[in-house]
Design an enzyme around this catalytic site. Structure first.
Site, PDB file in Angstrom:
ATOM      1  N   ARG A 170     -13.506  44.698 -40.179  1.00 12.89           N
ATOM      2  CA  ARG A 170     -14.062  43.541 -39.485  1.00 12.89           C
ATOM      3  C   ARG A 170     -12.998  42.840 -38.652  1.00 12.89           C
ATOM      4  NH1 ARG A 170     -17.488  40.221 -43.909  1.00 12.89           N
ATOM      5  NH2 ARG A 170     -16.495  38.520 -42.777  1.00 12.89           N
ATOM      6  N   LYS A 226     -18.770  38.899 -53.259  1.00 14.89           N
ATOM      7  CA  LYS A 226     -20.181  38.481 -53.174  1.00 14.89           C
ATOM      8  C   LYS A 226     -21.057  39.607 -52.635  1.00 14.89           C
ATOM      9  CE  LYS A 226     -19.315  34.977 -50.453  1.00 14.89           C
ATOM     10  NZ  LYS A 226     -17.860  35.164 -50.318  1.00 14.89           N
ATOM     11  N   ARG A 255     -10.376  45.709 -46.757  1.00 12.76           N
ATOM     12  CA  ARG A 255     -11.826  45.923 -46.732  1.00 12.76           C
ATOM     13  C   ARG A 255     -12.253  46.819 -45.567  1.00 12.76           C
ATOM     14  NH1 ARG A 255     -15.826  40.931 -47.174  1.00 12.76           N
ATOM     15  NH2 ARG A 255     -14.692  40.139 -45.370  1.00 12.76           N
ATOM     16  N   ARG A 266     -22.647  27.031 -47.354  1.00 11.67           N
ATOM     17  CA  ARG A 266     -21.193  26.960 -47.258  1.00 11.67           C
ATOM     18  C   ARG A 266     -20.705  25.538 -47.019  1.00 11.67           C
ATOM     19  NH1 ARG A 266     -20.316  32.671 -45.552  1.00 11.67           N
ATOM     20  NH2 ARG A 266     -18.121  33.101 -45.330  1.00 11.67           N
ATOM     21  N   ARG A 298      -9.880  31.331 -42.803  1.00  9.80           N
ATOM     22  CA  ARG A 298     -11.151  31.341 -43.545  1.00  9.80           C
ATOM     23  C   ARG A 298     -10.961  30.793 -44.954  1.00  9.80           C
ATOM     24  NH1 ARG A 298     -12.213  37.264 -43.003  1.00  9.80           N
ATOM     25  NH2 ARG A 298     -13.984  36.964 -44.391  1.00  9.80           N
TER      26      ARG A 298
HETATM   27  P1  ADP Z   1     -17.198  38.907 -50.033  1.00 14.92           P
HETATM   28  O1  ADP Z   1     -18.599  39.364 -49.714  1.00 14.92           O
HETATM   29  O2  ADP Z   1     -17.157  37.859 -51.106  1.00 14.92           O
HETATM   30  O3  ADP Z   1     -16.410  38.495 -48.819  1.00 14.92           O
HETATM   31  P2  ADP Z   1     -16.732  41.735 -50.587  1.00 14.92           P
HETATM   32  O4  ADP Z   1     -17.835  42.099 -51.526  1.00 14.92           O
HETATM   33  O5  ADP Z   1     -16.864  42.176 -49.167  1.00 14.92           O
HETATM   34  O6  ADP Z   1     -16.431  40.147 -50.657  1.00 14.92           O
HETATM   35  O7  ADP Z   1     -15.381  42.316 -51.194  1.00 14.92           O
HETATM   36  C1  ADP Z   1     -14.140  42.209 -50.494  1.00 14.92           C
HETATM   37  C2  ADP Z   1     -13.317  43.492 -50.677  1.00 14.92           C
HETATM   38  O8  ADP Z   1     -12.912  43.593 -52.049  1.00 14.92           O
HETATM   39  C3  ADP Z   1     -14.079  44.777 -50.366  1.00 14.92           C
HETATM   40  O9  ADP Z   1     -13.166  45.682 -49.754  1.00 14.92           O
HETATM   41  C4  ADP Z   1     -14.524  45.294 -51.727  1.00 14.92           C
HETATM   42  O10 ADP Z   1     -14.620  46.720 -51.754  1.00 14.92           O
HETATM   43  C5  ADP Z   1     -13.384  44.811 -52.627  1.00 14.92           C
HETATM   44  N1  ADP Z   1     -13.842  44.455 -53.989  1.00 14.92           N
HETATM   45  C6  ADP Z   1     -15.020  43.883 -54.359  1.00 14.92           C
HETATM   46  N2  ADP Z   1     -15.062  43.684 -55.705  1.00 14.92           N
HETATM   47  C7  ADP Z   1     -13.868  44.130 -56.178  1.00 14.92           C
HETATM   48  C8  ADP Z   1     -13.274  44.202 -57.497  1.00 14.92           C
HETATM   49  N3  ADP Z   1     -13.932  43.761 -58.585  1.00 14.92           N
HETATM   50  N4  ADP Z   1     -12.023  44.704 -57.595  1.00 14.92           N
HETATM   51  C9  ADP Z   1     -11.351  45.130 -56.490  1.00 14.92           C
HETATM   52  N5  ADP Z   1     -11.846  45.108 -55.246  1.00 14.92           N
HETATM   53  C10 ADP Z   1     -13.082  44.610 -55.086  1.00 14.92           C
HETATM   54  P1  AMP Z   2     -18.999  36.336 -44.294  1.00 21.23           P
HETATM   55  O1  AMP Z   2     -19.532  37.677 -43.900  1.00 21.23           O
HETATM   56  O2  AMP Z   2     -19.856  35.662 -45.315  1.00 21.23           O
HETATM   57  O3  AMP Z   2     -17.545  36.405 -44.703  1.00 21.23           O
HETATM   58  O4  AMP Z   2     -19.083  35.414 -42.994  1.00 21.23           O
HETATM   59  C1  AMP Z   2     -18.369  35.735 -41.818  1.00 21.23           C
HETATM   60  C2  AMP Z   2     -18.369  34.547 -40.860  1.00 21.23           C
HETATM   61  O5  AMP Z   2     -19.711  34.221 -40.466  1.00 21.23           O
HETATM   62  C3  AMP Z   2     -17.802  33.245 -41.415  1.00 21.23           C
HETATM   63  O6  AMP Z   2     -16.381  33.176 -41.323  1.00 21.23           O
HETATM   64  C4  AMP Z   2     -18.501  32.206 -40.523  1.00 21.23           C
HETATM   65  O7  AMP Z   2     -17.906  32.133 -39.243  1.00 21.23           O
HETATM   66  C5  AMP Z   2     -19.886  32.818 -40.353  1.00 21.23           C
HETATM   67  N1  AMP Z   2     -20.814  32.372 -41.433  1.00 21.23           N
HETATM   68  C6  AMP Z   2     -21.411  33.148 -42.371  1.00 21.23           C
HETATM   69  N2  AMP Z   2     -22.184  32.412 -43.188  1.00 21.23           N
HETATM   70  C7  AMP Z   2     -22.072  31.128 -42.752  1.00 21.23           C
HETATM   71  C8  AMP Z   2     -22.606  29.878 -43.188  1.00 21.23           C
HETATM   72  N3  AMP Z   2     -23.422  29.795 -44.255  1.00 21.23           N
HETATM   73  N4  AMP Z   2     -22.272  28.763 -42.489  1.00 21.23           N
HETATM   74  C9  AMP Z   2     -21.470  28.820 -41.418  1.00 21.23           C
HETATM   75  N5  AMP Z   2     -20.918  29.942 -40.966  1.00 21.23           N
HETATM   76  C10 AMP Z   2     -21.203  31.107 -41.620  1.00 21.23           C
END
Ligand code: ADP
Ligand code: AMP
Length: 216
Positions: A160, A13, A127, A88, A171
């Site tokens: 993270r 995302k 990541r 969410r 999660r």
């Molecule tokens: P989200 O925001 O949904 O938690 P991220 O955008 O942070 O996901 O992506 C999670 C991890 O996967 C990051 O390390 C990112 O670089 C990697 N990633 C994102 N898209 C792809 C893809 N299409 N193929 C492989 N790795 C990806």
């Molecule tokens: P994310 O960066 O989207 O993976 O979010 C990291 C953490 O932030 C999650 O595991 C939750 O603890 C909190 N969080 C982010 N967005 C929300 C949401 N919309 N509702 C509740 N908790 C959230």
């Protein structure tokens, strides 16, 4: 254009939101980023949120809904926005409907990025994020040119706190229980666009553009 990016943690995302920001010049609203910033600054909001985030649980609905309500009033959201990681829960989705309704606005598309659990685990454990500019990397799938250093700004990359395997599993459980029901919620409204989130980052982006009717 008003977009929601749905999908489990690690589905891409944030990565895709950053590309859409460039393309459409509308802001990314990531509740996760906003909460992490509050934690870093040690504000009362940050101190409350940290307890939940460290355990992989969701921060209470009223807290995140308040954040999004304020953020949507920003002048930069007038042309549109990309919600990343919000809503969410069903309660958050209902609150969002009310907030947008009061503003005379609505959602155009909800993009559900689908990726299987094994791949999510691989993505989240590898990541890395830039401390300075927030750019996202993966140690194997999208590595920086120099180890631990951001290509874009030279900032330090970090892992993270909640990207440890045990917290990741929690999660993913929380996603299944509380967030996955939103797929049906938006499907019923005719807003859901399902996207295969596997393959390269550009490939996934192309699928998203196609699904939202962007012919380039
Ligand atoms: P989200 O925001 O949904 O938690 P991220 O955008 O942070 O996901 O992506 C999670 C991890 O996967 C990051 O390390 C990112 O670089 C990697 N990633 C994102 N898209 C792809 C893809 N299409 N193929 C492989 N790795 C990806
Ligand atoms: P994310 O960066 O989207 O993976 O979010 C990291 C953490 O932030 C999650 O595991 C939750 O603890 C909190 N969080 C982010 N967005 C929300 C949401 N919309 N509702 C509740 N908790 C959230």
């Amino acid at each position: 254009m008003n977009l929601i990016l749905l999908g489990p943690p690690g589905s891409g995302k944030g990565t895709q939101a950053k590309r859409l920001v460039q393309r459409y010049e509308i802001p990314q609203i990531s509740t996760g980023d906003i909460l992490r910033e509050a934690v870093k600054e040690g504000t009362p909001l940050g101190r409350e949120a940290k307890r939940y985030m460290d355990e992989g649980k969701l921060v209470p609905d009223e807290v995140v809904v308040g954040i999004v309500r304020d953020r949507l009033k920003g002048l930069d959201c007038q042309k549109g926005f990309i919600l990343d990681g919000f809503p969410r829960t069903i309660a958050q989705a209902e609150a969002l409907d009310r907030i947008l309704g009061e503003m005379g606005r609505g959602i155009d598309h909800v993009i559900d990025i689908e990726v299987d659990k094994e791949e999510l685990l691989r993505r989240l454990t590898g990541r890395r994020t830039c401390k300075r500019c927030g750019a996202m990397y993966h140690v194997v799938f999208n590595p920086p040119k120099a180890d631990g250093v951001c290509d874009r700004c030279g900032g330090e990359l970090y892992q993270r706190d909640d990207d440890k395997e045990e917290t990741i599993r929690e999660r993913l459980r929380v996603y299944e229980g509380q967030t996955a029901p939103l797929v049906e919620y938006y499907e019923k409204k005719g807003l859901l666009r399902r996207i295969d989130g596997t393959g390269g980052i550009e490939e996934v982006e192309a699928r998203i553009l196609k699904a939202i009717g962007d012919k380039g």
